[in-house]
Design an enzyme around this catalytic site. Structure first.
Site, short mmCIF file in Angstrom:
data_model
loop_
_atom_site.label_atom_id
_atom_site.label_comp_id
_atom_site.label_asym_id
_atom_site.label_seq_id
_atom_site.Cartn_x
_atom_site.Cartn_y
_atom_site.Cartn_z
N ARG A 7 44.30 30.79 46.72
CA ARG A 7 43.00 31.21 46.19
C ARG A 7 42.52 32.48 46.89
O ARG A 7 42.79 32.70 48.06
CB ARG A 7 41.95 30.11 46.38
N ARG A 8 41.79 33.29 46.13
CA ARG A 8 41.21 34.49 46.70
C ARG A 8 40.19 34.12 47.77
O ARG A 8 39.44 33.15 47.62
CB ARG A 8 40.54 35.34 45.60
N HIS A 38 42.54 48.68 41.51
CA HIS A 38 42.82 48.53 40.07
C HIS A 38 44.07 49.30 39.65
O HIS A 38 44.06 50.08 38.71
CB HIS A 38 41.61 49.00 39.25
N ASP A 77 33.10 47.67 34.37
CA ASP A 77 34.02 47.11 35.37
C ASP A 77 33.40 46.93 36.75
O ASP A 77 34.10 46.63 37.72
CB ASP A 77 35.30 47.95 35.46
N SER A 105 36.12 40.54 32.30
CA SER A 105 37.40 40.88 32.91
C SER A 105 37.67 42.37 32.87
O SER A 105 38.31 42.93 33.77
CB SER A 105 38.54 40.13 32.21
N LYS A 154 34.94 50.11 45.31
CA LYS A 154 35.60 50.56 44.09
C LYS A 154 36.61 51.67 44.37
O LYS A 154 36.76 52.14 45.49
CB LYS A 154 34.55 51.01 43.08
N ARG A 166 34.83 30.79 38.88
CA ARG A 166 33.61 31.34 39.47
C ARG A 166 32.88 32.25 38.50
O ARG A 166 31.65 32.20 38.36
CB ARG A 166 33.95 32.10 40.76
#
Length: 373
Positions: free
Chosen positions: A130-131, A95, A319, A279, A77, A204
């Site tokens: 794609r990730r 973020h 989050d 999200s 994070k 996912r």
């Protein structure tokens, strides 16, 4: 040639117990010739001794700040809100690429110190787009669990009484057992189980949300599984208004019509009492669920939607939802990331990491000049 040194930092975010590296992946990196330094952490789900047992060296908590500039700092994070410039390569979720509140301050620390951000959210396989690794399934699973828990709480407690704080669970079985118990108590009082709508159900995250509902005992016919085909007509959607629980699992990349808003919720006959915005694009100006303004936490999981008549409606917007199941979600994520971690010794020439660097440079180029001073 000296080995590449990875520095796993302690996570400062409250109630964040996950880890970007696990003892399993740390051992694989050491076996490949990397040096792995691990900050002591009382919060991490893996004990410090689990890392020393595979040969990692323990270093003081927060020592990444003083680590030599050529060490690669690995975390999950965002960093603590500090102002000093950053000199290292950082691998983490930051973020700050989608216009979030305060993004300029967060991002500018890297170019100010000559550092680089390789954001885990945007690691993509260039051949597929794609990730390469994500916590999406775990996030949807945990978010759906808390949404069910909140609905059950509403049915068995006084109107408007907020859901108390929650702690992480040792494993998935313990979580499912707890949610089933909550739902049984609520069903005994309400005479029914909730109707749930999951938007983004084919991804996912959405698959995780649907699976949690099924494992908790929600009948399949009471789960509306929506994806792009169902939302193509543009919202707000009456089907959300008519459901008990709405779990938003989309990956937001551009402005789209609102799925729900305060105006649509003011129409008569609302059944909706729980929204889980997995999200968690709380400060994103394009958020399609603009009915709340703050991120919630495990300590205070919900926030009420103000200005509505009828039954109270609360939002979960945590989050870091996968930290509800920190060991399992960390193992899954880190194992998926491992093939790319093994290429960090030459990351500039690896297409996945080089793509992350290219995106970083593009975002830095958009910073206002005053942010770089």
């Amino acid at each position: 040639m000296a080995p590449t040194i990875l520095h796993l930092r302690h996570e400062d975010k409250p109630l964040e117990h996950r880890s970007a590296l696990t003892p399993t992946t740390a051992k694989a990196l050491r076996d490949a010739g990397y040096t792995v330094n691990v900050e002591k952490s009382p919060a991490r789900i893996f004990d410090d001794q689990e890392f020393t047992s595979v040969g990692c060296e323990l270093v003081p908590t927060g020592s990444w700040r003083e680590a030599p500039a050529d060490h690669i700092i690995v975390g999950l994070k965002e960093l603590p809100e500090e102002e000093f410039p950053l000199k290292h390569v950082h691998v983490q979720f930051a973020h700050c690429y989608k216009g979030q509140g305060g993004w300029e301050t967060v991002l500018a620390r890297f170019p100010r110190g000559g550092g680089t951000l390789l954001d885990l959210e945007f690691l993509q396989d260039p051949s597929t787009g794609r990730r390469v690794a994500a916590f999406g399934y775990s996030a949807g699973f945990a978010g759906s669990a808390l949404a069910l828990k909140n609905w059950a709480w509403q049915e068995t407690h006084s109107a408007g009484e907020p859901l108390p704080g929650v702690e992480s669970y040792p494993n998935e079985t313990a979580l499912i057992t707890d949610i089933k118990s909550d739902l049984q108590a609520a069903q005994a009082k309400a005479g029914r189980l909730p109707r749930v709508i999951v938007i983004g159900a084919l991804g996912r995250c959405g698959r995780g949300a649907v699976d949690m509902c099924l494992k908790a005992g929600i009948p399949d016919e009471q789960i509306l599984k929506w994806d792009m085909a169902e939302t193509a007509k543009g919202g707000p959607f009456q089907e959300i208004h008519e459901s008990d629980i709405f779990v938003n699992c989309i990956y937001l990349s551009s402005k789209i019509p609102h799925f729900v808003n305060v105006e649509s919720l003011q129409k008569p006959g609302r059944k909706l009492t729980v929204v889980c915005d997995v999200s968690a694009d709380t400060t994103n100006p394009n958020n399609p669920v603009p009915i709340y303004t703050i991120a919630t936490t495990f300590k205070e999981p919900t926030v009420p939607v103000e200005g509505l008549e009828g039954s109270p409606l609360s939002v979960i917007s945590i989050d870091h939802l996968p930290s509800l199941l920190p060991r399992e979600s960390s193992e899954a994520f880190s194992n998926n990331l491992l093939p790319y971690l093994l290429k960090l010794n030459d990351w500039q020439n690896d297409p996945v990491w080089a793509g992350a660097k290219k995106l970083f440079d593009e975002k830095v180029a958009t910073l206002p000049k005053e942010a770089l001073n």
